[in-house]
Write a protein that holds these residues in place. Structure first.
Motif, PDB file in Angstrom:
ATOM      1  N   GLY A  84       1.765   5.509  -2.600  1.00  0.00           N
ATOM      2  CA  GLY A  84       0.397   5.410  -3.098  1.00  0.00           C
ATOM      3  C   GLY A  84       0.253   5.611  -4.584  1.00  0.00           C
ATOM      4  O   GLY A  84      -0.865   5.606  -5.107  1.00  0.00           O
ATOM      5  N   ARG A  85       1.350   5.756  -5.307  1.00  0.00           N
ATOM      6  CA  ARG A  85       1.241   5.979  -6.747  1.00  0.00           C
ATOM      7  C   ARG A  85       0.911   4.698  -7.510  1.00  0.00           C
ATOM      8  O   ARG A  85       0.352   4.754  -8.610  1.00  0.00           O
ATOM      9  CB  ARG A  85       2.547   6.581  -7.274  1.00  0.00           C
ATOM     10  CG  ARG A  85       2.776   8.018  -6.822  1.00  0.00           C
ATOM     11  CD  ARG A  85       4.109   8.526  -7.325  1.00  0.00           C
ATOM     12  NE  ARG A  85       5.232   7.892  -6.642  1.00  0.00           N
ATOM     13  CZ  ARG A  85       6.471   7.866  -7.099  1.00  0.00           C
ATOM     14  NH1 ARG A  85       6.747   8.428  -8.275  1.00  0.00           N
ATOM     15  NH2 ARG A  85       7.440   7.284  -6.413  1.00  0.00           N
ATOM     16  N   ILE A  86       1.264   3.550  -6.944  1.00  0.00           N
ATOM     17  CA  ILE A  86       0.927   2.249  -7.526  1.00  0.00           C
ATOM     18  C   ILE A  86       0.419   1.357  -6.403  1.00  0.00           C
ATOM     19  O   ILE A  86       1.016   1.300  -5.319  1.00  0.00           O
ATOM     20  CB  ILE A  86       2.147   1.602  -8.219  1.00  0.00           C
ATOM     21  CG1 ILE A  86       2.590   2.431  -9.422  1.00  0.00           C
ATOM     22  CG2 ILE A  86       1.837   0.169  -8.659  1.00  0.00           C
ATOM     23  CD1 ILE A  86       3.815   1.895 -10.130  1.00  0.00           C
ATOM     24  N   SER A  87      -0.676   0.674  -6.645  1.00  0.00           N
ATOM     25  CA  SER A  87      -1.256  -0.182  -5.612  1.00  0.00           C
ATOM     26  C   SER A  87      -0.485  -1.491  -5.519  1.00  0.00           C
ATOM     27  O   SER A  87       0.102  -1.960  -6.506  1.00  0.00           O
ATOM     28  CB  SER A  87      -2.719  -0.474  -5.929  1.00  0.00           C
ATOM     29  OG  SER A  87      -2.824  -1.285  -7.087  1.00  0.00           O
ATOM     30  N   PRO A  88      -0.466  -2.121  -4.336  1.00  0.00           N
ATOM     31  CA  PRO A  88       0.207  -3.417  -4.205  1.00  0.00           C
ATOM     32  C   PRO A  88      -0.359  -4.471  -5.150  1.00  0.00           C
ATOM     33  O   PRO A  88       0.395  -5.277  -5.704  1.00  0.00           O
ATOM     34  CB  PRO A  88      -0.037  -3.784  -2.739  1.00  0.00           C
ATOM     35  CG  PRO A  88      -0.236  -2.476  -2.043  1.00  0.00           C
ATOM     36  CD  PRO A  88      -0.943  -1.608  -3.032  1.00  0.00           C
ATOM     37  N   ALA A  89      -1.668  -4.469  -5.346  1.00  0.00           N
ATOM     38  CA  ALA A  89      -2.283  -5.461  -6.236  1.00  0.00           C
ATOM     39  C   ALA A  89      -1.796  -5.285  -7.681  1.00  0.00           C
ATOM     40  O   ALA A  89      -1.543  -6.269  -8.386  1.00  0.00           O
ATOM     41  CB  ALA A  89      -3.802  -5.345  -6.178  1.00  0.00           C
TER      42      ALA A  89
END
Length: 457
Positions: A84-89
């Protein structure tokens, strides 16, 4: 509060993990080795190629984690996207922006470089989105690394050709298209018309054709990448003994290929291999015109031998040149009696041209490999760099073969990635650019230092 999710330092570390910045130091050597393979010094084109390669490499890293987000949620929940530290988008957007930046930099290096970079970008996206989990995955990664080296070669050749045309236009009072023939000197240079003619360098074979001498080095680097990718397919589950052993054998074979004496220096004309016919008499042809003539024509009176400058194949087969040029059984001097077909007297290894009495004369014994290595600093450097390549890649592969656990398999993958740097350095030195080889090798301490903070895999 400083340790919250949105803290700049934590977000920066998350992006460093996503992009695997510790592996970045394995990228610049591709372009530098490519430039060395075509006989060019690093310049503006090489810098643009390095920038494009870095962008496309990082685009592949971001796209890789985006495509594997569901799989990583099970096998690697600590990765930036599943944690969750970087979003897929955000990861997908970064991949798109980095790809566009890489293509823009390649376009600055010329249209041929953009063509190679486009193929490289397409290969990266095809691998991450589909080919990774197919049998074609390792081949796709190998093709990407080979294209990266060819990108450096193409950019270097294109930049040199552009600079040369600019100088030629200034010296001749105007520009002359490359495909317009003009009076030539014995060395193949153009002589401008008019009073006080100015002798210009011969036209440069630029673009994709000019990068062909770098193909052998690209194939070596691609073969190494194929092996690393094959081992990486087992890094999360382990359990493969045969793959590390096969890759270890491949690594040894690649080291032998880099040191192979039977080939001559890649892209350069082997000693003793001469052009045929009267054109071979006089000043030596310009090195850049040599490959152009070889690519355009077959052997014949007054034309370059088609194998000239390509891997030294003729020298490898024992087809040593005769006085006046030519191959065994071929007469290059007008009026001379041609050798009967099937006569290999002058082409057999260890035998020289027939003497005055008609008998074959044993050739002097060649100097030993050890003697040539000690006497040639560049050869000695190539040997040392190739040894560093083996020392970096081989032990982790052997450990993974003896104990194919996930940690040791991941260590073998990391060793394979780090080994690309000494391999690139050895290829550059092998091509006759020892300074470039040492510069590439200077990236090793930086890569090792950063790898302690950010994992390579």
């Amino acid at each position: 509060m400083g340790s919250g999710r949105g803290a700049p330092r934590q977000r920066l570390r998350a992006w460093a993990e996503l992009l695997r910045v510790s592996a970045l130091f394995s990228v610049p050597g591709d372009a530098l080795a490519g430039a060395a393979a075509v006989g060019r010094r690093p310049g503006r084109g090489t810098a643009l190629a390095i920038g494009a390669s870095l962008c496309l490499y990082e685009a592949g890293m971001a796209l890789n984690d985006w495509a594997d987000r569901d799989e990583d949620a099970v096998d690697r929940p600590h990765r930036p996207i599943p944690s969750g530290r970087i979003s897929p988008a955000a990861a997908l957007g970064a991949a798109g922006v980095l790809t566009a930046a890489g293509l823009a930099l390649a376009a600055r290096a010329g249209r041929p470089a953009l063509t190679v970079a486009t193929g490289l970008a397409a290969t990266v996206w095809a691998y991450d989105l589909h080919l990774k989990h197919t049998k074609a995955g390792p081949a796709a990664m190998a093709a990407a690394r080979s294209l990266d080296l060819l990108l450096g070669a193409t950019a270097a050749v294109t930049a040199t050709g552009t600079a040369r045309r600019t100088r030629a236009g200034a010296a001749g009072g105007g520009s002359r298209p490359d495909n317009v023939a003009g009076p030539r000197t014995a060395a193949g240079a153009l002589r401008t018309p008019g009073p006080g003619p100015v002798i210009l360098p011969p036209p440069t074979r630029g673009g994709l054709t000019g990068a062909l001498p770098a193909l052998p080095a690209a194939l070596v680097l691609g073969a190494h990448t194929y092996g690393v990718t094959a081992v990486s397919r087992h890094e999360t589950q382990g359990g493969s003994t045969g793959t590390p052993l096969a890759v270890l054998a491949t690594t040894t074979a690649l080291a032998a290929a880099v040191l192979g004496e039977w080939r001559g220096r890649w892209g350069q004309r082997p000693e003793g291999l001469a052009t045929t016919g009267p054109a071979s008499v006089g000043p030596a042809p310009h090195p850049e015109a040599s490959f152009a003539r070889a690519a355009d024509s077959g052997a014949g009176p007054g034309r370059a031998a088609p194998l000239e400058g390509i891997l030294g194949w003729a020298a490898a087969l024992g087809m040593t040149s005769q006085p006046g040029g030519g191959f065994p059984g071929q007469s290059a001097v007008p009026g001379a009696t041609p050798q009967p077909e099937g006569t290999l007297r002058s082409g057999l290894p260890g035998w020289a041209q027939a003497g005055p009495g008609g008998g074959a004369v044993p050739a002097p014994r060649p100097e030993s490999l050890l003697g040539r290595t000690v006497a040639d600093p560049t050869r000695l450097l190539t040997l040392a760099l190739t040894g560093a390549y083996l020392r970096t890649a081989a032990p982790p592969l052997l450990h993974a073969a003896l104990n194919p656990s996930p940690p040791l398999t991941q260590r073998a993958v990391g060793g394979g990635i780090r080994a690309m740097i000494p391999l690139q350095a050895a290829l550059a030195a092998r091509a006759g650019s020892p300074v470039t080889g040492l510069a590439v090798m200077g990236l090793v301490p930086l890569a090792r230092s950063l790898a302690r903070k950010v994992s390579l895999t």
